[in-house]
Design a protein around this motif. Sequence first.
Motif, short mmCIF file in Angstrom:
data_model
loop_
_atom_site.label_atom_id
_atom_site.label_comp_id
_atom_site.label_asym_id
_atom_site.label_seq_id
_atom_site.Cartn_x
_atom_site.Cartn_y
_atom_site.Cartn_z
N TYR A 83 4.07 48.13 47.32
CA TYR A 83 4.61 47.72 46.03
C TYR A 83 3.43 47.35 45.13
CZ TYR A 83 9.25 47.33 48.21
OH TYR A 83 10.43 47.60 48.85
N SER A 84 3.57 47.59 43.83
CA SER A 84 2.50 47.25 42.89
C SER A 84 2.99 46.24 41.87
CB SER A 84 2.00 48.51 42.17
OG SER A 84 3.02 49.09 41.38
N SER A 85 2.05 45.43 41.35
CA SER A 85 2.39 44.39 40.39
C SER A 85 1.17 44.04 39.56
CB SER A 85 2.89 43.14 41.13
OG SER A 85 3.13 42.07 40.23
N THR A 86 1.41 43.52 38.36
CA THR A 86 0.31 43.00 37.55
C THR A 86 0.39 41.49 37.40
OG1 THR A 86 1.60 43.42 35.53
CG2 THR A 86 0.06 45.15 36.23
N ASP A 87 1.45 40.87 37.97
CA ASP A 87 1.60 39.42 37.79
C ASP A 87 1.98 38.68 39.08
OD1 ASP A 87 4.26 40.14 38.17
OD2 ASP A 87 4.89 39.68 36.12
N LEU A 88 2.15 39.37 40.18
CA LEU A 88 2.53 38.82 41.49
C LEU A 88 3.99 38.40 41.59
CD1 LEU A 88 -0.59 36.63 42.47
CD2 LEU A 88 0.10 38.81 43.47
N TYR A 89 4.72 38.42 40.49
CA TYR A 89 6.14 38.06 40.52
C TYR A 89 7.04 39.29 40.58
CZ TYR A 89 4.09 33.86 38.26
OH TYR A 89 3.32 32.78 37.93
N ASN A 90 6.68 40.31 39.80
CA ASN A 90 7.51 41.50 39.65
C ASN A 90 6.83 42.70 40.32
OD1 ASN A 90 9.68 40.51 37.58
ND2 ASN A 90 7.70 39.80 36.78
N TRP A 91 7.57 43.34 41.22
CA TRP A 91 6.98 44.37 42.06
C TRP A 91 7.72 45.71 41.94
CZ3 TRP A 91 2.47 43.42 44.58
CH2 TRP A 91 2.07 42.08 44.69
N LYS A 92 6.95 46.75 41.74
CA LYS A 92 7.49 48.11 41.68
C LYS A 92 7.26 48.79 43.02
CE LYS A 92 6.59 52.64 39.62
NZ LYS A 92 5.69 53.41 38.73
N LYS A 93 8.30 49.38 43.57
CA LYS A 93 8.15 50.06 44.85
C LYS A 93 7.43 51.40 44.64
CE LYS A 93 10.50 51.29 49.13
NZ LYS A 93 11.78 51.29 49.89
N GLU A 94 6.30 51.55 45.33
CA GLU A 94 5.53 52.79 45.25
C GLU A 94 5.93 53.76 46.36
OE1 GLU A 94 3.73 53.51 42.82
OE2 GLU A 94 3.22 51.60 41.85
N GLY A 95 6.71 53.26 47.31
CA GLY A 95 7.21 54.15 48.37
C GLY A 95 6.69 53.79 49.75
N VAL A 96 7.08 54.58 50.72
CA VAL A 96 6.58 54.43 52.09
C VAL A 96 5.29 55.22 52.17
CG1 VAL A 96 7.05 54.88 54.53
CG2 VAL A 96 8.91 54.13 53.01
N VAL A 97 4.17 54.52 52.39
CA VAL A 97 2.85 55.16 52.29
C VAL A 97 2.39 55.77 53.62
CG1 VAL A 97 2.12 53.79 50.33
CG2 VAL A 97 1.72 52.92 52.63
N ILE A 98 3.04 55.38 54.71
CA ILE A 98 2.81 56.02 56.00
C ILE A 98 4.07 55.83 56.84
CG2 ILE A 98 1.63 53.99 56.97
CD1 ILE A 98 0.03 55.89 58.78
#
Length: 337
Positions: A83-98
């Motif tokens: 998951y990625s975030s710019t504020d540590l509160y809100n997270w975007k799922k980037e997917g299953v990476v492995i």
Amino acid sequence: MKEIVSLFALKLFALVIIVSTAIIPARSQELHKYTSFKTGGEWLDTDGVHIDCHGGNILYVEHLKTFYWYGEHRGQPRGASCYSSTDLYNWKKEGVVIEKGDIQVFERPKVVYDEVNKRYVMWFHYDGTLNGRGYGIAELGIAISDSPTGPFVLQDHYRPNGHESRDIGMYFEPDTKKAYIGYAADHVNLTIRMVELSEDYLSTTTNDVDIEAHCEGPGILKKDGTYYLLTSQCSGWTPNPGTYYTASSIMGPYTSQGIPFIGDAGNNSFNSQPCFIFKIPGYKDAFLYMGDRWNGGGSPKSEYVFLPITITEKGKMEIHWRNEWDLSIFTPERKRH
């Protein structure tokens, strides 16, 4: 005339449906916009789905100005999620990476960034049945990727210096750029060992010591020249009172200092198990306790206990419960000109 009215009504209904469909996703994301940490309970990603990222770590990539959270993806497909975030509160799922594929047990992924070779290296607990014994393989697994969002490709798996390895933690030393793995070792998790990784983070070195602590789930931080090792006891999916140790060297020897969870009425680390300690950039001594609330067994719905860690003036580690909190409790670092 009735046909004209009916046609107009039908077109108006269709327009309402189109507008509503366009508005709902925006409102849905707006509903899940966080401005603080809410400890435990449901934590939704930007798509409104509970975050499925357990037993992992957070990595801040400076040149991307982005936080990446890696952990066990316990839904389908099984493996590691990002998951990625710019504020540590809100997270975007980037997917299953492995995806774990044929790996029977894939747990506790930890990722470090190799600045020299511009790649991301993931270490994890690689396990399965051996000679009829569950968790008998007891190895470290290694995977790499050119992107923080994967895919990560498995490179190797083995027992570090011949020792069984299960729960793992990771510590990165900013000054020396060295990385270390603390791993629950030998049968069954009789101790925690600390091993230094190679310069490219792709293998373990022979700098591998027994720190004589019967525990698992290690998290590590450093403050004022002292290393703090936070661990849980060995009780499976059931939470227990965590313990911390201190040392003047990352390789020990470590001294037990007791329980850091203050006011923990359940005597169970606020119903959580440690998995990582993240040093939040941009703030002075901002240490984030990352804990998993397994609720009796790992599932996609398992929850998270994220709390600030305090190191007192006397050098004691303390973790206090907060229902809700934000980064304003920390002191921002002064920018150098």
